[in-house]
Design an enzyme around this catalytic site. Structure first.
Site, PDB file in Angstrom:
ATOM      1  N   LEU A 156       0.558  -9.305   8.739  1.00 19.35           N
ATOM      2  CA  LEU A 156       0.000  -8.401   9.424  1.00 19.35           C
ATOM      3  C   LEU A 156      -0.954  -8.861   9.397  1.00 19.35           C
ATOM      4  O   LEU A 156      -2.009  -8.742   8.282  1.00 19.35           O
ATOM      5  CB  LEU A 156       0.915  -7.527   9.586  1.00 19.35           C
ATOM      6  CG  LEU A 156       0.581  -6.391   8.326  1.00 19.35           C
ATOM      7  CD1 LEU A 156      -0.935  -5.530   7.964  1.00 19.35           C
ATOM      8  CD2 LEU A 156       1.539  -5.593   8.688  1.00 19.35           C
ATOM      9  N   ASN A 214      -3.230 -17.720   3.639  1.00 15.38           N
ATOM     10  CA  ASN A 214      -5.057 -17.240   3.908  1.00 15.38           C
ATOM     11  C   ASN A 214      -5.739 -18.364   3.376  1.00 15.38           C
ATOM     12  O   ASN A 214      -6.484 -18.260   3.273  1.00 15.38           O
ATOM     13  CB  ASN A 214      -4.219 -16.041   2.401  1.00 15.38           C
ATOM     14  CG  ASN A 214      -3.930 -14.436   3.298  1.00 15.38           C
ATOM     15  OD1 ASN A 214      -3.754 -14.358   4.318  1.00 15.38           O
ATOM     16  ND2 ASN A 214      -4.074 -13.500   2.996  1.00 15.38           N
ATOM     17  N   ILE A 256     -13.511 -19.004  13.323  1.00 15.38           N
ATOM     18  CA  ILE A 256     -13.961 -20.427  13.004  1.00 15.38           C
ATOM     19  C   ILE A 256     -15.570 -19.300  13.930  1.00 15.38           C
ATOM     20  O   ILE A 256     -16.149 -20.509  13.774  1.00 15.38           O
ATOM     21  CB  ILE A 256     -14.319 -21.347  13.928  1.00 15.38           C
ATOM     22  CG1 ILE A 256     -13.909 -21.890  15.333  1.00 15.38           C
ATOM     23  CG2 ILE A 256     -12.751 -22.283  13.607  1.00 15.38           C
ATOM     24  CD1 ILE A 256     -13.831 -23.077  16.120  1.00 15.38           C
ATOM     25  N   ALA A 258     -18.950 -18.468  11.656  1.00 15.91           N
ATOM     26  CA  ALA A 258     -19.855 -17.950  11.528  1.00 15.91           C
ATOM     27  C   ALA A 258     -20.171 -16.844  10.905  1.00 15.91           C
ATOM     28  O   ALA A 258     -20.205 -15.778  11.657  1.00 15.91           O
ATOM     29  CB  ALA A 258     -21.201 -18.810  10.995  1.00 15.91           C
ATOM     30  N   GLY A 259     -20.792 -16.332   9.149  1.00 11.50           N
ATOM     31  CA  GLY A 259     -20.676 -14.904   9.175  1.00 11.50           C
ATOM     32  C   GLY A 259     -21.223 -14.010   8.268  1.00 11.50           C
ATOM     33  O   GLY A 259     -21.889 -15.364   7.190  1.00 11.50           O
ATOM     34  N   GLY A 263     -14.054 -10.533   3.243  1.00  7.57           N
ATOM     35  CA  GLY A 263     -13.838  -9.563   2.151  1.00  7.57           C
ATOM     36  C   GLY A 263     -12.343  -9.236   2.586  1.00  7.57           C
ATOM     37  O   GLY A 263     -11.302  -9.812   2.370  1.00  7.57           O
ATOM     38  N   CYS A 266      -6.933  -9.109   1.215  1.00  6.40           N
ATOM     39  CA  CYS A 266      -6.043 -10.041   0.615  1.00  6.40           C
ATOM     40  C   CYS A 266      -7.032 -11.672   0.623  1.00  6.40           C
ATOM     41  O   CYS A 266      -6.785 -12.688  -0.254  1.00  6.40           O
ATOM     42  CB  CYS A 266      -5.801 -10.512   2.378  1.00  6.40           C
ATOM     43  SG  CYS A 266      -4.524  -9.196   2.416  1.00  6.40           S
TER      44      CYS A 266
HETATM   45  P1  NAD Z   1      -1.427  -1.251  -0.615  1.00  7.11           P
HETATM   46  O1  NAD Z   1      -2.910  -0.977  -2.216  1.00  7.11           O
HETATM   47  O2  NAD Z   1      -2.583   0.000   0.366  1.00  7.11           O
HETATM   48  O3  NAD Z   1      -1.225  -0.052  -0.886  1.00  7.11           O
HETATM   49  C1  NAD Z   1       0.091  -0.525  -1.770  1.00  7.11           C
HETATM   50  C2  NAD Z   1       1.224   1.674  -2.096  1.00  7.11           C
HETATM   51  O4  NAD Z   1       1.655   0.649  -4.176  1.00  7.11           O
HETATM   52  C3  NAD Z   1      -0.109   2.333  -2.403  1.00  7.11           C
HETATM   53  O5  NAD Z   1       0.062   3.776  -1.729  1.00  7.11           O
HETATM   54  C4  NAD Z   1       0.750   2.705  -4.005  1.00  7.11           C
HETATM   55  O6  NAD Z   1       0.483   4.548  -4.186  1.00  7.11           O
HETATM   56  C5  NAD Z   1       2.234   2.346  -4.188  1.00  7.11           C
HETATM   57  N1  NAD Z   1       2.588   1.671  -5.169  1.00  7.11           N
HETATM   58  C6  NAD Z   1       2.373   1.698  -6.840  1.00  7.11           C
HETATM   59  N2  NAD Z   1       2.385   1.479  -7.187  1.00  7.11           N
HETATM   60  C7  NAD Z   1       3.833   1.705  -7.185  1.00  7.11           C
HETATM   61  C8  NAD Z   1       4.857   1.675  -7.415  1.00  7.11           C
HETATM   62  N3  NAD Z   1       5.866   1.899  -8.283  1.00  7.11           N
HETATM   63  N4  NAD Z   1       5.889   2.889  -6.792  1.00  7.11           N
HETATM   64  C9  NAD Z   1       5.769   3.291  -5.788  1.00  7.11           C
HETATM   65  N5  NAD Z   1       4.801   2.728  -5.332  1.00  7.11           N
HETATM   66  C10 NAD Z   1       3.797   2.627  -5.281  1.00  7.11           C
HETATM   67  O7  NAD Z   1      -1.253  -3.129  -0.616  1.00  7.11           O
HETATM   68  P2  NAD Z   1      -1.744  -3.189   1.108  1.00  7.11           P
HETATM   69  O8  NAD Z   1      -2.779  -3.235   0.797  1.00  7.11           O
HETATM   70  O9  NAD Z   1      -0.420  -2.223   1.320  1.00  7.11           O
HETATM   71  O10 NAD Z   1      -0.893  -4.639   0.194  1.00  7.11           O
HETATM   72  C11 NAD Z   1       0.229  -4.492  -0.640  1.00  7.11           C
HETATM   73  C12 NAD Z   1       0.954  -6.122  -0.923  1.00  7.11           C
HETATM   74  O11 NAD Z   1       0.711  -6.418   0.534  1.00  7.11           O
HETATM   75  C13 NAD Z   1      -0.437  -6.372  -1.396  1.00  7.11           C
HETATM   76  O12 NAD Z   1       0.662  -7.542  -1.921  1.00  7.11           O
HETATM   77  C14 NAD Z   1      -0.639  -7.624  -0.428  1.00  7.11           C
HETATM   78  O13 NAD Z   1      -1.549  -8.587  -0.909  1.00  7.11           O
HETATM   79  C15 NAD Z   1      -0.211  -7.741   1.130  1.00  7.11           C
HETATM   80  N6  NAD Z   1      -0.849  -8.018   2.208  1.00  7.11           N
HETATM   81  C16 NAD Z   1      -1.405  -6.578   2.296  1.00  7.11           C
HETATM   82  C17 NAD Z   1      -2.308  -7.272   3.465  1.00  7.11           C
HETATM   83  C18 NAD Z   1      -3.485  -6.395   4.504  1.00  7.11           C
HETATM   84  O14 NAD Z   1      -3.543  -6.649   4.941  1.00  7.11           O
HETATM   85  N7  NAD Z   1      -3.682  -5.102   3.204  1.00  7.11           N
HETATM   86  C19 NAD Z   1      -1.748  -8.003   4.416  1.00  7.11           C
HETATM   87  C20 NAD Z   1      -0.753  -8.367   4.208  1.00  7.11           C
HETATM   88  C21 NAD Z   1      -0.290  -8.297   2.576  1.00  7.11           C
END
Ligand code: NAD
Length: 442
Positions: A156, A214, A256, A258-259, A263, A266
């Protein structure tokens, strides 16, 4: 079907809510007590279009629950998703301590067969570690409970997360167990009705797919930024070049632009993590190292342009900044190019007043009073030396140039996202710096 999702961040909360919306009984678990208390009251900790309404409706329909107690959530769950953060460790590798902590907790509390699924973005080999952590706890308990592991990376995009989850381009599941495959097929069935595919594969390939996706997207951005910098030197226009190459079906016209650099939570960390994985395995990912280097430089490109206009001494100057979040439609500030820009300009003695439609609270948490915050886009331009655009929020796309002229000390715009037509800007009497295009002066 009942499932648990551990980690109630951007991924866990959106996934949990969307599963609930198609009729699954979902319990979201987090260690952050305040977050869970707020969510129980319907207070949503992040900005994601459409999410709040959907959470309210599913809480009301008794399909979406929030708790800090994993043990309770696991009762009768067929699947438990691990969706906690995997931030970069000091050496660039993904820090797996949160994922493995959860795996240990799962092992301590399961009493029945369950599929343990990593939804967090994790390095190749993590599912094995998750399996070992769960088994270690079962062994300590002296119990023999069957479980399977699976990898189900999430694709997502923040800002469009609900639509992406409900109508995925594809769902990738890595598993070595037929039983787990059947359960995952059943769980995702409601999302597949319109022909969206579910792709089963082995676990390492599934883990790798997320990093490859990614990395490819980050490569497209850095490629265009590198080309943009060359365009500026040789007098070409990256917007025309983009249209020229994007019309080739083999290249495509998406992603594609430019910017001022990518950030977010991910791309920067995932590119670093895959470079580290390669290094640990004796392989050098030369292309991705260049992608990262180009991006790190690109985050400074606006400062170079500002110095080109105003000289090296910015002491006492004031800039109005439009945008703070790393991209529009999110309040996520992680690795946002705005942070690099703000750091550099304030170090040089300039002051900044910024406006962002949703990320100001998050920015205050990170930056405190390092910068000032405005009420609206025009408020931040009062007596400012110039306007800088760093995030392409739709509301910045058609400014009132008459008002801009009245408020700004100098008619200068620095556009880090190429959202304006240079001709229009110059006709309105402004100098215009953008990315990969000539500087235009009236
Ligand atoms: P986030 O930091 O927004 O949320 C992580 C949550 O996990 C926090 O609320 C934290 O309190 C909780 N947490 C940590 N340790 C815990 C535990 N032991 N028990 C219960 N809860 C716990 O993270 P995110 O952006 O949702 O990303 C999560 C994962 O998904 C990452 O690996 C990220 O790379 C991946 N991801 C993120 C996105 C994005 O757009 N943000 C998209 C795809 C994949």
């Amino acid at each position: 079907m009942k499932i648990s999702i551990v980690g109630t961040g951007y991924v866990g909360l959106v996934s949990g809510t969307c599963f609930a919306d198609v009729g699954v009984n979902v319990t979201c678990v987090d260690i952050d007590k305040k977050k869970i208390e707020d969510l129980k009251k319907g207070i949503v900790p992040i900005y994601e279009p459409g999410l709040e309404t959907m959470i309210h409706s599913n809480i009301q329909k008794n399909r979406l629950f929030f708790t800090t107690e994993l043990k309770k959530a696991l009762v009768d769950s067929s699947v438990v998703f691990i969706a906690v953060g995997t931030p970069p460790d000091e050496d660039g590798s993904a820090d797996l301590k949160y994922v493995l902590n959860v795996a240990h907790e799962i092992g301590k509390h399961i009493n029945d067969y369950i599929v343990v699924v990593t939804k967090s973005t994790v390095p190749i080999g993590t599912a094995k570690k998750v399996k070992a952590a769960v088994q270690e706890e079962l062994d300590k308990r002296g119990v023999d409970i069957e479980f399977d592991v699976a990898s189900n990376p999430e694709f997502l995009k923040e800002g469009n997360a609900i639509d992406d989850f409900l109508k995925p381009d594809r769902i990738v599941v890595g598993t070595e167990s037929k039983r787990a495959e059947q359960i995952m097929s059943r769980l995702y069935k409601p999302f597949l009705l319109n022909g969206h595919p579910i792709i089963f594969m082995d676990i390492p390939s599934s883990e790798m797919t997320k990093y490859a996706a990614n990395s490819m997207l980050a490569t497209k951005i850095s490629f265009m930024n590198d080309m943009a910098n060359l365009c500026e030197i040789v007098g070409a226009d990256i917007t025309s070049v983009r249209k020229g190459i994007g019309s080739d079906a083999r290249i495509g016209n998406k992603f594609i632009y430019a910017g001022a650099g990518y950030g977010g939570s991910c791309f920067p960390k995932d590119v670093k993590a895959v470079i580290k994985t390669a290094k640990d395995n004796g392989y050098k990912l030369r292309l991705l190292q260049a992608v990262e280097d180009v991006n790190n430089d690109q985050k400074h490109v606006l400062v170079t342009k500002i110095k080109e206009e105003f000289g090296d001494n910015l002491e006492g100057m004031k800039f109005g900044l439009w945008g703070l979040s790393f991209k529009p439609k999110t309040d996520d500030m992680r690795e946002a190019p705005s942070l690099v820009l703000i750091e550099e300009l304030t170090k040089m003695g300039a002051s900044i007043k910024a406006y962002d439609p949703v990320a100001q609270e998050e920015a205050k948490r990170i930056l405190g009073d390092k910068i000032e915050y405005g009420q609206d886009p025009y408020d931040v331009l009062i007596d400012a030396d110039a306007l800088i655009v760093i995030t392409e929020w739709p509301e910045f796309r058609m400014p009132n140039f008459k008002v801009l002229e009245k408020l700004l000390k100098n008619n200068v715009i620095f556009d880090g996202r190429n959202i304006y037509d240079p001709k229009e800007i110059v006709e309105n009497g402004f100098s215009y710096y953008s990315i990969g295009r000539k500087v235009i002066r009236p």
